[in-house]
Motif scaffolding. Structure first.
Motif, PDB file in Angstrom:
ATOM      1  N   MET A   1       0.856  -1.169   0.000  1.00 53.72           N
ATOM      2  CA  MET A   1       0.000   0.000   0.000  1.00 53.72           C
ATOM      3  C   MET A   1       0.902   1.233   0.000  1.00 53.72           C
ATOM      4  O   MET A   1       1.764   1.375   0.850  1.00 53.72           O
ATOM      5  CB  MET A   1      -0.855  -0.050   1.262  1.00 53.72           C
ATOM      6  N   ASP A   2       0.677   2.107  -0.950  1.00 54.80           N
ATOM      7  CA  ASP A   2       1.419   3.358  -1.033  1.00 54.80           C
ATOM      8  C   ASP A   2       0.632   4.463  -0.334  1.00 54.80           C
ATOM      9  O   ASP A   2      -0.593   4.423  -0.267  1.00 54.80           O
ATOM     10  CB  ASP A   2       1.640   3.761  -2.493  1.00 54.80           C
ATOM     11  N   VAL A   3       1.354   5.455   0.163  1.00 53.72           N
ATOM     12  CA  VAL A   3       0.714   6.597   0.811  1.00 53.72           C
ATOM     13  C   VAL A   3       1.162   7.856   0.085  1.00 53.72           C
ATOM     14  O   VAL A   3       2.294   7.958  -0.376  1.00 53.72           O
ATOM     15  CB  VAL A   3       1.067   6.675   2.322  1.00 53.72           C
ATOM     16  N   ARG A   4       0.234   8.796  -0.021  1.00 56.95           N
ATOM     17  CA  ARG A   4       0.592  10.099  -0.578  1.00 56.95           C
ATOM     18  C   ARG A   4      -0.264  11.170   0.077  1.00 56.95           C
ATOM     19  O   ARG A   4      -1.332  10.900   0.622  1.00 56.95           O
ATOM     20  CB  ARG A   4       0.458  10.123  -2.090  1.00 56.95           C
ATOM     21  N   ALA A   5       0.239  12.387   0.014  1.00 56.57           N
ATOM     22  CA  ALA A   5      -0.494  13.531   0.562  1.00 56.57           C
ATOM     23  C   ALA A   5      -1.654  13.886  -0.356  1.00 56.57           C
ATOM     24  O   ALA A   5      -1.596  13.668  -1.572  1.00 56.57           O
ATOM     25  CB  ALA A   5       0.447  14.726   0.695  1.00 56.57           C
ATOM     26  N   LEU A   6      -2.708  14.430   0.235  1.00 57.26           N
ATOM     27  CA  LEU A   6      -3.820  14.948  -0.562  1.00 57.26           C
ATOM     28  C   LEU A   6      -3.320  16.073  -1.457  1.00 57.26           C
ATOM     29  O   LEU A   6      -2.441  16.848  -1.077  1.00 57.26           O
ATOM     30  CB  LEU A   6      -4.924  15.495   0.344  1.00 57.26           C
ATOM     31  N   GLY A  54      -3.987  16.088   4.317  1.00 59.95           N
ATOM     32  CA  GLY A  54      -4.225  14.726   4.759  1.00 59.95           C
ATOM     33  C   GLY A  54      -3.508  13.732   3.874  1.00 59.95           C
ATOM     34  O   GLY A  54      -2.558  14.085   3.171  1.00 59.95           O
ATOM     35  N   TYR A  55      -4.003  12.500   3.903  1.00 58.63           N
ATOM     36  CA  TYR A  55      -3.324  11.403   3.223  1.00 58.63           C
ATOM     37  C   TYR A  55      -4.314  10.498   2.504  1.00 58.63           C
ATOM     38  O   TYR A  55      -5.473  10.374   2.908  1.00 58.63           O
ATOM     39  CB  TYR A  55      -2.551  10.551   4.239  1.00 58.63           C
ATOM     40  N   LEU A  56      -3.804   9.860   1.477  1.00 61.31           N
ATOM     41  CA  LEU A  56      -4.514   8.796   0.790  1.00 61.31           C
ATOM     42  C   LEU A  56      -3.640   7.553   0.812  1.00 61.31           C
ATOM     43  O   LEU A  56      -2.418   7.653   0.648  1.00 61.31           O
ATOM     44  CB  LEU A  56      -4.800   9.169  -0.661  1.00 61.31           C
ATOM     45  N   LEU A  57      -4.271   6.417   1.014  1.00 60.55           N
ATOM     46  CA  LEU A  57      -3.591   5.132   0.843  1.00 60.55           C
ATOM     47  C   LEU A  57      -4.049   4.591  -0.496  1.00 60.55           C
ATOM     48  O   LEU A  57      -5.248   4.603  -0.813  1.00 60.55           O
ATOM     49  CB  LEU A  57      -3.950   4.170   1.971  1.00 60.55           C
ATOM     50  N   CYS A  58      -3.088   4.113  -1.287  1.00 61.55           N
ATOM     51  CA  CYS A  58      -3.383   3.672  -2.647  1.00 61.55           C
ATOM     52  C   CYS A  58      -2.930   2.234  -2.860  1.00 61.55           C
ATOM     53  O   CYS A  58      -1.861   1.844  -2.404  1.00 61.55           O
ATOM     54  CB  CYS A  58      -2.675   4.573  -3.660  1.00 61.55           C
ATOM     55  N   ALA A  59      -3.756   1.491  -3.581  1.00 59.81           N
ATOM     56  CA  ALA A  59      -3.432   0.124  -3.995  1.00 59.81           C
ATOM     57  C   ALA A  59      -3.338   0.151  -5.515  1.00 59.81           C
ATOM     58  O   ALA A  59      -4.284   0.573  -6.182  1.00 59.81           O
ATOM     59  CB  ALA A  59      -4.501  -0.851  -3.534  1.00 59.81           C
ATOM     60  N   ALA A  60      -2.201  -0.261  -6.033  1.00 58.04           N
ATOM     61  CA  ALA A  60      -1.965  -0.243  -7.480  1.00 58.04           C
ATOM     62  C   ALA A  60      -2.269   1.139  -8.069  1.00 58.04           C
ATOM     63  O   ALA A  60      -2.849   1.262  -9.143  1.00 58.04           O
ATOM     64  CB  ALA A  60      -2.791  -1.328  -8.173  1.00 58.04           C
ATOM     65  N   GLY A  61      -1.881   2.182  -7.331  1.00 58.07           N
ATOM     66  CA  GLY A  61      -2.051   3.549  -7.802  1.00 58.07           C
ATOM     67  C   GLY A  61      -3.437   4.139  -7.609  1.00 58.07           C
ATOM     68  O   GLY A  61      -3.648   5.318  -7.859  1.00 58.07           O
ATOM     69  N   GLU A  62      -4.409   3.348  -7.146  1.00 51.78           N
ATOM     70  CA  GLU A  62      -5.775   3.821  -6.951  1.00 51.78           C
ATOM     71  C   GLU A  62      -6.042   4.104  -5.480  1.00 51.78           C
ATOM     72  O   GLU A  62      -5.809   3.240  -4.631  1.00 51.78           O
ATOM     73  CB  GLU A  62      -6.779   2.784  -7.456  1.00 51.78           C
ATOM     74  N   PRO A  63      -6.562   5.294  -5.146  1.00 56.94           N
ATOM     75  CA  PRO A  63      -6.883   5.608  -3.747  1.00 56.94           C
ATOM     76  C   PRO A  63      -7.972   4.681  -3.206  1.00 56.94           C
ATOM     77  O   PRO A  63      -9.005   4.500  -3.842  1.00 56.94           O
ATOM     78  CB  PRO A  63      -7.395   7.043  -3.806  1.00 56.94           C
ATOM     79  N   VAL A  64      -7.697   4.094  -2.043  1.00 53.31           N
ATOM     80  CA  VAL A  64      -8.665   3.192  -1.415  1.00 53.31           C
ATOM     81  C   VAL A  64      -9.035   3.628   0.001  1.00 53.31           C
ATOM     82  O   VAL A  64      -9.960   3.074   0.590  1.00 53.31           O
ATOM     83  CB  VAL A  64      -8.160   1.728  -1.407  1.00 53.31           C
ATOM     84  N   ALA A  65      -8.334   4.615   0.541  1.00 53.82           N
ATOM     85  CA  ALA A  65      -8.625   5.116   1.885  1.00 53.82           C
ATOM     86  C   ALA A  65      -8.064   6.529   2.002  1.00 53.82           C
ATOM     87  O   ALA A  65      -7.045   6.847   1.388  1.00 53.82           O
ATOM     88  CB  ALA A  65      -8.003   4.214   2.947  1.00 53.82           C
ATOM     89  N   GLY A  66      -8.760   7.350   2.786  1.00 56.42           N
ATOM     90  CA  GLY A  66      -8.293   8.717   2.942  1.00 56.42           C
ATOM     91  C   GLY A  66      -8.647   9.292   4.293  1.00 56.42           C
ATOM     92  O   GLY A  66      -9.531   8.797   5.000  1.00 56.42           O
ATOM     93  N   ILE A  67      -7.943  10.374   4.633  1.00 53.84           N
ATOM     94  CA  ILE A  67      -8.182  11.102   5.875  1.00 53.84           C
ATOM     95  C   ILE A  67      -7.926  12.584   5.611  1.00 53.84           C
ATOM     96  O   ILE A  67      -6.998  12.940   4.890  1.00 53.84           O
ATOM     97  CB  ILE A  67      -7.271  10.586   7.019  1.00 53.84           C
ATOM     98  N   GLY A  68      -8.769  13.422   6.189  1.00 51.17           N
ATOM     99  CA  GLY A  68      -8.577  14.859   6.120  1.00 51.17           C
ATOM    100  C   GLY A  68      -8.145  15.394   7.469  1.00 51.17           C
ATOM    101  O   GLY A  68      -8.563  14.876   8.515  1.00 51.17           O
ATOM    102  N   LEU A  69      -7.330  16.427   7.446  1.00 47.79           N
ATOM    103  CA  LEU A  69      -6.811  17.037   8.675  1.00 47.79           C
ATOM    104  C   LEU A  69      -6.861  18.548   8.543  1.00 47.79           C
ATOM    105  O   LEU A  69      -6.699  19.100   7.451  1.00 47.79           O
ATOM    106  CB  LEU A  69      -5.365  16.603   8.922  1.00 47.79           C
ATOM    107  N   MET A  70      -7.067  19.200   9.675  1.00 45.60           N
ATOM    108  CA  MET A  70      -7.046  20.652   9.724  1.00 45.60           C
ATOM    109  C   MET A  70      -6.461  21.094  11.053  1.00 45.60           C
ATOM    110  O   MET A  70      -6.456  20.335  12.021  1.00 45.60           O
ATOM    111  CB  MET A  70      -8.467  21.216   9.610  1.00 45.60           C
TER     112      MET A  70
END
Length: 153
Positions: A1-6, A54-70
């Protein structure tokens, strides 16, 4: 699982996640459509200036989970007596096919790390019934907050 910033380009994804989260919590469909239209316009500049992050978790380049932060402006309080802000967690969402794999837990731990990196000493969130046990297991607890809708005049 890859992670990237929103990113700004994630506007529609975040809107879809938020709407689906509330739909699964039993909210009225007509209200959700109205909310999403207004949320989209609210979110657009905040993604641009990174006050919503926030962040997105991606499977095979597709976002499958996310979180927003403020970070929210808040007066010093007994829970954070020397700080004038709180972290706020919102829009935690995992696609149904990826649930029960620890992805929400991973996102919540990333949130805590990011808040700590930014010097935040206290964070809040509003939990749906589906997320309550996860948050409690991560050390989050209920507060004395109360709420009331105010009718417009």
């Amino acid at each position: 699982m890859d992670v990237r910033a929103l990113e700004e380009a994630d506007l529609e994804l975040v809107c879809r996640h938020r709407e689906q989260m509330f739909r699964e919590a039993g909210r009225d469909e007509a209200v959700l459509q109205t909310m999403t239209a207004h949320f989209r316009e609210w979110l657009r500049p905040r993604l641009h200036d990174r006050t919503y992050f926030g962040y997105l978790l991606c499977a095979a380049g597709e976002p499958v989970a996310g979180i927003g932060l403020m970070l929210i402006d808040w007066p010093p309080h007994p829970s954070h007596p020397v700080s004038d802000r709180r972290g706020y967690v919102l829009n935690v969402f995992v696609e149904p096919a990826y649930r029960r794999r620890g992805l929400a837990r991973d996102l919540m731990q990333r949130a805590e790390t990011e808040f700590a990196r930014r010097g935040v000493q206290y964070a809040i969130l509003h939990a749906t019934d589906a997320g309550r046990d996860l948050y409690a297991n991560l050390g989050w607890s209920g507060t004395t907050e109360m709420a009331k809708p105010i009718a417009s005049s």
